[in-house]
Scaffold this active site. Structure first.
Site, PDB file in Angstrom:
ATOM      1  N   PHE A 144     100.905   8.049  29.934  1.00  0.00           N
ATOM      2  CA  PHE A 144     101.959   7.059  30.156  1.00  0.00           C
ATOM      3  C   PHE A 144     103.277   7.399  29.449  1.00  0.00           C
ATOM      4  O   PHE A 144     104.231   6.629  29.502  1.00  0.00           O
ATOM      5  CB  PHE A 144     101.473   5.660  29.740  1.00  0.00           C
ATOM      6  CG  PHE A 144     100.984   5.561  28.311  1.00  0.00           C
ATOM      7  CD1 PHE A 144     101.863   5.446  27.244  1.00  0.00           C
ATOM      8  CD2 PHE A 144      99.618   5.585  28.036  1.00  0.00           C
ATOM      9  CE1 PHE A 144     101.414   5.341  25.938  1.00  0.00           C
ATOM     10  CE2 PHE A 144      99.154   5.477  26.724  1.00  0.00           C
ATOM     11  CZ  PHE A 144     100.059   5.362  25.666  1.00  0.00           C
ATOM     12  N   THR A 156      98.050  -5.176  22.707  1.00  0.00           N
ATOM     13  CA  THR A 156      98.995  -4.341  23.466  1.00  0.00           C
ATOM     14  C   THR A 156      99.076  -4.784  24.924  1.00  0.00           C
ATOM     15  O   THR A 156     100.164  -4.850  25.500  1.00  0.00           O
ATOM     16  CB  THR A 156      98.553  -2.857  23.406  1.00  0.00           C
ATOM     17  OG1 THR A 156      98.435  -2.487  22.031  1.00  0.00           O
ATOM     18  CG2 THR A 156      99.555  -1.946  24.087  1.00  0.00           C
ATOM     19  N   GLU A 181     109.224   5.203  11.666  1.00  0.00           N
ATOM     20  CA  GLU A 181     109.998   4.404  12.624  1.00  0.00           C
ATOM     21  C   GLU A 181     111.227   3.748  11.990  1.00  0.00           C
ATOM     22  O   GLU A 181     112.287   3.691  12.627  1.00  0.00           O
ATOM     23  CB  GLU A 181     109.088   3.341  13.256  1.00  0.00           C
ATOM     24  CG  GLU A 181     108.007   3.991  14.121  1.00  0.00           C
ATOM     25  CD  GLU A 181     106.990   3.013  14.677  1.00  0.00           C
ATOM     26  OE1 GLU A 181     107.031   1.810  14.323  1.00  0.00           O
ATOM     27  OE2 GLU A 181     106.143   3.448  15.488  1.00  0.00           O
ATOM     28  N   HIS A 213     107.400  -4.140  20.298  1.00  0.00           N
ATOM     29  CA  HIS A 213     106.688  -3.055  19.615  1.00  0.00           C
ATOM     30  C   HIS A 213     106.607  -3.420  18.139  1.00  0.00           C
ATOM     31  O   HIS A 213     107.509  -4.054  17.611  1.00  0.00           O
ATOM     32  CB  HIS A 213     107.457  -1.733  19.764  1.00  0.00           C
ATOM     33  CG  HIS A 213     106.981  -0.683  18.800  1.00  0.00           C
ATOM     34  ND1 HIS A 213     105.901   0.098  19.068  1.00  0.00           N
ATOM     35  CD2 HIS A 213     107.412  -0.339  17.555  1.00  0.00           C
ATOM     36  CE1 HIS A 213     105.680   0.896  18.029  1.00  0.00           C
ATOM     37  NE2 HIS A 213     106.597   0.659  17.108  1.00  0.00           N
ATOM     38  N   ARG A 237     101.663  -7.377  13.733  1.00  0.00           N
ATOM     39  CA  ARG A 237     100.775  -7.011  14.841  1.00  0.00           C
ATOM     40  C   ARG A 237      99.975  -8.213  15.343  1.00  0.00           C
ATOM     41  O   ARG A 237      99.759  -8.369  16.540  1.00  0.00           O
ATOM     42  CB  ARG A 237      99.863  -5.855  14.426  1.00  0.00           C
ATOM     43  CG  ARG A 237     100.669  -4.566  14.259  1.00  0.00           C
ATOM     44  CD  ARG A 237      99.822  -3.386  13.917  1.00  0.00           C
ATOM     45  NE  ARG A 237      98.918  -2.989  14.982  1.00  0.00           N
ATOM     46  CZ  ARG A 237      99.290  -2.373  16.094  1.00  0.00           C
ATOM     47  NH1 ARG A 237     100.571  -2.111  16.313  1.00  0.00           N
ATOM     48  NH2 ARG A 237      98.404  -2.025  16.991  1.00  0.00           N
ATOM     49  N   ASN A 271     105.488  -4.888  27.631  1.00  0.00           N
ATOM     50  CA  ASN A 271     104.789  -5.851  26.771  1.00  0.00           C
ATOM     51  C   ASN A 271     105.695  -6.477  25.714  1.00  0.00           C
ATOM     52  O   ASN A 271     105.230  -6.913  24.664  1.00  0.00           O
ATOM     53  CB  ASN A 271     103.544  -5.207  26.168  1.00  0.00           C
ATOM     54  CG  ASN A 271     103.858  -4.026  25.271  1.00  0.00           C
ATOM     55  OD1 ASN A 271     105.014  -3.617  25.176  1.00  0.00           O
ATOM     56  ND2 ASN A 271     102.856  -3.488  24.599  1.00  0.00           N
ATOM     57  N   ARG A 279     103.255 -11.446  22.956  1.00  0.00           N
ATOM     58  CA  ARG A 279     102.946 -10.738  24.208  1.00  0.00           C
ATOM     59  C   ARG A 279     102.286 -11.654  25.234  1.00  0.00           C
ATOM     60  O   ARG A 279     102.491 -11.482  26.441  1.00  0.00           O
ATOM     61  CB  ARG A 279     102.105  -9.510  23.923  1.00  0.00           C
ATOM     62  CG  ARG A 279     102.945  -8.370  23.324  1.00  0.00           C
ATOM     63  CD  ARG A 279     102.081  -7.282  22.782  1.00  0.00           C
ATOM     64  NE  ARG A 279     102.831  -6.093  22.400  1.00  0.00           N
ATOM     65  CZ  ARG A 279     102.366  -5.196  21.537  1.00  0.00           C
ATOM     66  NH1 ARG A 279     101.186  -5.362  20.962  1.00  0.00           N
ATOM     67  NH2 ARG A 279     103.095  -4.134  21.236  1.00  0.00           N
TER      68      ARG A 279
HETATM   69  P1  CMP Z   1     103.833  -0.093  21.751  1.00  0.00           P
HETATM   70  O1  CMP Z   1     103.285  -1.006  20.722  1.00  0.00           O
HETATM   71  O2  CMP Z   1     105.310   0.031  21.852  1.00  0.00           O
HETATM   72  O3  CMP Z   1     103.198   1.368  21.530  1.00  0.00           O
HETATM   73  C1  CMP Z   1     103.093   2.297  22.576  1.00  0.00           C
HETATM   74  C2  CMP Z   1     103.379   1.694  23.915  1.00  0.00           C
HETATM   75  O4  CMP Z   1     102.855   2.420  24.998  1.00  0.00           O
HETATM   76  C3  CMP Z   1     102.695   0.339  24.022  1.00  0.00           C
HETATM   77  O5  CMP Z   1     103.304  -0.585  23.180  1.00  0.00           O
HETATM   78  C4  CMP Z   1     102.821   0.075  25.500  1.00  0.00           C
HETATM   79  O6  CMP Z   1     104.106  -0.371  25.864  1.00  0.00           O
HETATM   80  C5  CMP Z   1     102.623   1.480  26.044  1.00  0.00           C
HETATM   81  N1  CMP Z   1     101.263   1.696  26.509  1.00  0.00           N
HETATM   82  C6  CMP Z   1     100.131   1.738  25.788  1.00  0.00           C
HETATM   83  N2  CMP Z   1      99.070   1.973  26.562  1.00  0.00           N
HETATM   84  C7  CMP Z   1      99.547   2.115  27.818  1.00  0.00           C
HETATM   85  C8  CMP Z   1      98.943   2.374  29.065  1.00  0.00           C
HETATM   86  N3  CMP Z   1      97.633   2.551  29.187  1.00  0.00           N
HETATM   87  N4  CMP Z   1      99.755   2.435  30.139  1.00  0.00           N
HETATM   88  C9  CMP Z   1     101.085   2.265  30.006  1.00  0.00           C
HETATM   89  N5  CMP Z   1     101.710   2.012  28.853  1.00  0.00           N
HETATM   90  C10 CMP Z   1     100.943   1.928  27.768  1.00  0.00           C
END
Ligand code: CMP
Length: 140
Positions: free
Chosen positions: A58, A92, A127, A116, A86, A113, A103
């Site tokens: 992704f 997520t 970060e 972050h 978190r 979502n 979320r």
């Molecule tokens: P974030 O907490 O920003 O960390 C990594 C990001 O990747 C996550 O939130 C999602 O926005 C994205 N993400 C994680 N898993 C997937 C997935 N299976 N498909 C698409 N996007 C993903």
């Protein structure tokens, strides 16, 4: 332990006019915003931020999404801030996020979502300085 963590209000939440709503979850939980900026990442900047995911299927789509519009980057400070941010964000995948989390309220799908948050102290240490210099982080 008082900690600093890093969070982003993602382009989907900014577009929904939900910056204040998202940040309100952190503030109402007693956490403090100690640095903040709004910016529109380039694709390359988004790729650098998510470099840890570069082998994931992704990665390309995620970094296109994260550079599609403005974001708000923040540093959040408070007791156990990393794990608490978190928890406040929720899982997520918004479909699995507990009721009352950001979320669950604002996320559309696993990619879009809304927010972050750093997943560890090590992530926060990468970060925070990716976006902020020491001079841009306040002692409040
Ligand atoms: P974030 O907490 O920003 O960390 C990594 C990001 O990747 C996550 O939130 C999602 O926005 C994205 N993400 C994680 N898993 C997937 C997935 N299976 N498909 C698409 N996007 C993903």
């Amino acid at each position: 332990m008082v900690q600093r963590t890093f969070s982003i209000i993602k382009p989907d939440a900014v577009k929904k006019n939900a910056i204040g709503e998202a940040l309100g979850y952190f503030e109402k939980a007693g956490l403090k915003v100690v640095a903040m900026k709004m910016l529109h990442l380039t694709k390359e900047e988004a790729k650098g931020f998510y470099i840890v995911h570069k082998e994931r299927p992704f990665y390309d789509e995620l970094t296109t999404f994260m550079s599609e519009g403005p974001i708000v980057a923040v540093v959040i400070e408070g007791e156990d801030a990393i794990v608490r941010v978190r928890e406040i964000m929720g899982a997520t995948n918004p479909a699995q996020a507990a009721p009352g989390t950001i979320r669950a309220a604002l996320g559309a799908n696993i990619e879009r979502n809304a927010v972050h948050g750093s997943d560890s102290g090590q992530s926060a240490s990468f970060e925070i300085p990716y976006f902020f210099s020491a001079l841009e982080i306040m002692n409040i």
